[in-house]
Enzyme design. Sequence first.
Site, mmCIF file in Angstrom:
data_model
loop_
_atom_site.group_PDB
_atom_site.id
_atom_site.type_symbol
_atom_site.label_atom_id
_atom_site.label_comp_id
_atom_site.label_asym_id
_atom_site.label_seq_id
_atom_site.Cartn_x
_atom_site.Cartn_y
_atom_site.Cartn_z
ATOM 1 N N CYS A 106 1.933 -5.762 0.876
ATOM 2 C CA CYS A 106 1.865 -6.737 1.868
ATOM 3 C C CYS A 106 1.566 -8.014 1.019
ATOM 4 O O CYS A 106 2.568 -8.349 0.067
ATOM 5 C CB CYS A 106 0.665 -6.609 2.648
ATOM 6 N N HIS A 126 5.226 -8.462 1.857
ATOM 7 C CA HIS A 126 5.260 -8.935 3.203
ATOM 8 C C HIS A 126 6.432 -9.980 3.120
ATOM 9 O O HIS A 126 6.413 -10.883 2.384
ATOM 10 C CB HIS A 126 4.013 -9.469 3.755
#
Length: 189
Positions: A106, A126
């Site tokens: 992420c 992400h």
Amino acid sequence: MASKRALVILAKGAEEMETVIPVDIMRRAGIKVTVAGLAGKDPVQCSRDVVICPDTSLEEAKTQGPYDVVVLPGGNLGAQNLSESALVKEILKEQENRKGLIAAICAGPTALLAHEVGFGCKVTSHPLAKDKMMNGSHYSYSESRVEKDGLILTSRGPGTSFEFALAIVEALSGKDMANQVKAPLVLKD
């Protein structure tokens, strides 16, 4: 054969799924996982107000190294805290220098950038962290859900946490072990 060892660094604001799912999956695979609190041994409030109790402090965990993998969960605030830590930098640099696996998910890969780790590798993150990761052309970027380039393993977000965790297991313990752990999870292929 001695069991593999993993260090998961837990910072305030970490994303819960990106922390707990890899810990759970690695433990199912027989990997000895240490969850280390960046700010000490006290419970850590994560990004969605779930509280996780670390096994130990990061300072203490460092003395128990080296580890086969160092894992950096995401979460914007968590990744920022990882990025600002001199101790995290020291641990990541040692891991990189000893050619140990580093896994980040992420926003976690932004800590790799902040600490100048894995330059030249292909990474993912992400989608909202992509521009930051590409600033300075230190990495090539992949839209893959999980990307492994040498000893840098990255992934996209909460929805890729199982794939990320199973990729860590495969890297440390082989595809057979990853498949053995995956089977009872009833994941969609």
